[in-house]
Design a protein around this motif. Structure first.
Motif, PDB file in Angstrom:
ATOM      1  N   LEU A 117      -2.094 -15.092 -43.930  1.00 30.75           N
ATOM      2  CA  LEU A 117      -3.522 -15.236 -43.608  1.00 30.75           C
ATOM      3  C   LEU A 117      -3.823 -16.617 -43.041  1.00 30.75           C
ATOM      4  N   ASP A 118      -3.052 -17.625 -43.428  1.00 22.92           N
ATOM      5  CA  ASP A 118      -3.219 -18.959 -42.832  1.00 22.92           C
ATOM      6  C   ASP A 118      -2.821 -18.921 -41.352  1.00 22.92           C
ATOM      7  N   LEU A 119      -1.713 -18.246 -41.073  1.00 21.29           N
ATOM      8  CA  LEU A 119      -1.282 -18.111 -39.677  1.00 21.29           C
ATOM      9  C   LEU A 119      -2.310 -17.326 -38.871  1.00 21.29           C
ATOM     10  N   LEU A 120      -2.839 -16.276 -39.476  1.00 23.69           N
ATOM     11  CA  LEU A 120      -3.866 -15.465 -38.808  1.00 23.69           C
ATOM     12  C   LEU A 120      -5.085 -16.326 -38.464  1.00 23.69           C
ATOM     13  N   ALA A 121      -5.493 -17.175 -39.391  1.00 25.90           N
ATOM     14  CA  ALA A 121      -6.662 -18.040 -39.156  1.00 25.90           C
ATOM     15  C   ALA A 121      -6.439 -18.943 -37.946  1.00 25.90           C
ATOM     16  N   HIS A 122      -5.227 -19.420 -37.768  1.00 22.46           N
ATOM     17  CA  HIS A 122      -4.908 -20.267 -36.607  1.00 22.46           C
ATOM     18  C   HIS A 122      -4.900 -19.459 -35.307  1.00 22.46           C
ATOM     19  N   LEU A 123      -4.613 -18.172 -35.419  1.00 18.54           N
ATOM     20  CA  LEU A 123      -4.538 -17.313 -34.228  1.00 18.54           C
ATOM     21  C   LEU A 123      -5.887 -16.790 -33.762  1.00 18.54           C
ATOM     22  N   LEU A 124      -6.823 -16.609 -34.672  1.00 17.76           N
ATOM     23  CA  LEU A 124      -8.092 -15.962 -34.336  1.00 17.76           C
ATOM     24  C   LEU A 124      -8.849 -16.596 -33.169  1.00 17.76           C
ATOM     25  N   PRO A 125      -8.861 -17.920 -33.030  1.00 15.65           N
ATOM     26  CA  PRO A 125      -9.558 -18.493 -31.866  1.00 15.65           C
ATOM     27  C   PRO A 125      -8.935 -18.072 -30.531  1.00 15.65           C
ATOM     28  N   HIS A 126      -7.684 -17.687 -30.538  1.00 14.50           N
ATOM     29  CA  HIS A 126      -6.968 -17.320 -29.316  1.00 14.50           C
ATOM     30  C   HIS A 126      -6.903 -15.810 -29.105  1.00 14.50           C
ATOM     31  N   HIS A 127      -6.817 -15.062 -30.194  1.00 13.13           N
ATOM     32  CA  HIS A 127      -6.671 -13.603 -30.138  1.00 13.13           C
ATOM     33  C   HIS A 127      -7.508 -12.981 -31.258  1.00 13.13           C
ATOM     34  N   ALA A 128      -8.798 -12.872 -31.037  1.00 14.98           N
ATOM     35  CA  ALA A 128      -9.705 -12.393 -32.090  1.00 14.98           C
ATOM     36  C   ALA A 128      -9.361 -10.992 -32.578  1.00 14.98           C
ATOM     37  N   HIS A 129      -8.793 -10.162 -31.723  1.00 12.81           N
ATOM     38  CA  HIS A 129      -8.518  -8.776 -32.115  1.00 12.81           C
ATOM     39  C   HIS A 129      -7.387  -8.650 -33.138  1.00 12.81           C
ATOM     40  N   VAL A 130      -6.627  -9.712 -33.390  1.00 15.58           N
ATOM     41  CA  VAL A 130      -5.585  -9.631 -34.416  1.00 15.58           C
ATOM     42  C   VAL A 130      -6.188  -9.611 -35.822  1.00 15.58           C
ATOM     43  N   ARG A 131      -7.498  -9.804 -35.900  1.00 15.31           N
ATOM     44  CA  ARG A 131      -8.198  -9.714 -37.185  1.00 15.31           C
ATOM     45  C   ARG A 131      -7.922  -8.365 -37.859  1.00 15.31           C
ATOM     46  N   SER A 132      -7.657  -7.351 -37.061  1.00 11.56           N
ATOM     47  CA  SER A 132      -7.394  -6.007 -37.601  1.00 11.56           C
ATOM     48  C   SER A 132      -6.120  -5.971 -38.455  1.00 11.56           C
ATOM     49  N   LEU A 133      -5.278  -6.975 -38.349  1.00 10.99           N
ATOM     50  CA  LEU A 133      -4.049  -7.038 -39.139  1.00 10.99           C
ATOM     51  C   LEU A 133      -4.258  -7.684 -40.508  1.00 10.99           C
ATOM     52  N   ARG A 134      -5.453  -8.178 -40.764  1.00 11.99           N
ATOM     53  CA  ARG A 134      -5.728  -8.981 -41.959  1.00 11.99           C
ATOM     54  C   ARG A 134      -5.267  -8.312 -43.253  1.00 11.99           C
ATOM     55  N   ARG A 135      -5.656  -7.087 -43.473  1.00 12.04           N
ATOM     56  CA  ARG A 135      -5.319  -6.390 -44.713  1.00 12.04           C
ATOM     57  C   ARG A 135      -3.799  -6.286 -44.906  1.00 12.04           C
ATOM     58  N   GLY A 136      -3.106  -5.923 -43.860  1.00  6.04           N
ATOM     59  CA  GLY A 136      -1.662  -5.792 -43.936  1.00  6.04           C
ATOM     60  C   GLY A 136      -0.961  -7.119 -44.133  1.00  6.04           C
ATOM     61  N   VAL A 192      -0.122 -25.568 -32.870  1.00  6.33           N
ATOM     62  CA  VAL A 192       0.819 -26.064 -33.866  1.00  6.33           C
ATOM     63  C   VAL A 192       1.263 -24.877 -34.712  1.00  6.33           C
ATOM     64  N   VAL A 193       2.551 -24.779 -34.970  1.00  6.54           N
ATOM     65  CA  VAL A 193       3.092 -23.697 -35.793  1.00  6.54           C
ATOM     66  C   VAL A 193       3.302 -24.271 -37.191  1.00  6.54           C
ATOM     67  N   PRO A 194       2.392 -23.938 -38.113  1.00  8.80           N
ATOM     68  CA  PRO A 194       2.500 -24.506 -39.458  1.00  8.80           C
ATOM     69  C   PRO A 194       3.686 -23.939 -40.235  1.00  8.80           C
ATOM     70  N   ARG A 195       4.229 -24.758 -41.115  1.00 12.06           N
ATOM     71  CA  ARG A 195       5.328 -24.326 -41.986  1.00 12.06           C
ATOM     72  C   ARG A 195       4.706 -23.716 -43.228  1.00 12.06           C
ATOM     73  N   THR A 196       4.426 -22.433 -43.143  1.00 12.60           N
ATOM     74  CA  THR A 196       3.835 -21.716 -44.262  1.00 12.60           C
ATOM     75  C   THR A 196       4.327 -20.282 -44.239  1.00 12.60           C
ATOM     76  N   HIS A 197       4.342 -19.677 -45.427  1.00  8.44           N
ATOM     77  CA  HIS A 197       4.669 -18.259 -45.533  1.00  8.44           C
ATOM     78  C   HIS A 197       3.397 -17.433 -45.757  1.00  8.44           C
ATOM     79  N   ILE A 198       2.259 -18.100 -45.810  1.00  7.89           N
ATOM     80  CA  ILE A 198       0.998 -17.418 -46.080  1.00  7.89           C
ATOM     81  C   ILE A 198       0.464 -16.871 -44.755  1.00  7.89           C
TER      82      ILE A 198
END
Length: 133
Positions: free
Chosen positions: A63-82, A55-61
């Motif tokens: 980190l919320d989008l990142l949280a939804h992605l982590l189960p599928h692509h754990a290595h995107v965690r490296s983008l967290r700070r940015g 599901v693609v949430p309607r949010t501009h946050i």
């Protein structure tokens, strides 16, 4: 690649191009550069979510989008700070009272580029080669 994923990528790329063009203009448009960097990152993350069938949430946050992605692509965690940095430009700089600096615009461009490169690699999108003369 899914059709809707490709549409997200096109929109993300348009924001990325806009940010880079605005960065070279005079007078400096730091607020707009930062806004388009945030938008590019947001749309690339939404493309990744679309591609995995989430599901693609309607949010501009971001980190919320990142949280939804982590189960599928754990290595995107490296983008967290940015992504955390970019999230502040989704709304605040669009209104009076908050202004982005040149330094923030430069950092936003770097984080948007990193999000772009990571997302395109996951999606299997190769960099275009420059045409030789």
């Amino acid at each position: 690649m899914r059709k809707l994923t490709a549409e997200w990528v096109r929109k993300a790329e348009a924001d990325f191009v806009a940010a880079n063009k605005l960065n070279g203009g005079s007078p400096p448009l730091h607020d707009q550069v930062c806004f388009h960097c945030q938008q590019s990152a947001e749309k690339y993350l939404k493309a990744l979510l679309q591609e995995v069938g989430a599901v693609v949430p309607r949010t501009h946050i971001l980190l919320d989008l990142l949280a939804h992605l982590l189960p599928h692509h754990a290595h995107v965690r490296s983008l967290r700070r940015g992504l955390d940095f970019l999230s502040r430009f989704a709304v605040a700089t669009r209104y009076p009272g908050d202004h982005a600096t040149k330094r923030q615009a430069e950092a936003a461009l770097r984080w948007a580029e990193q999000t772009r490169v990571t997302s395109r690699a996951i999606l299997g999108i190769r960099a275009r080669r420059k045409k030789s003369r």
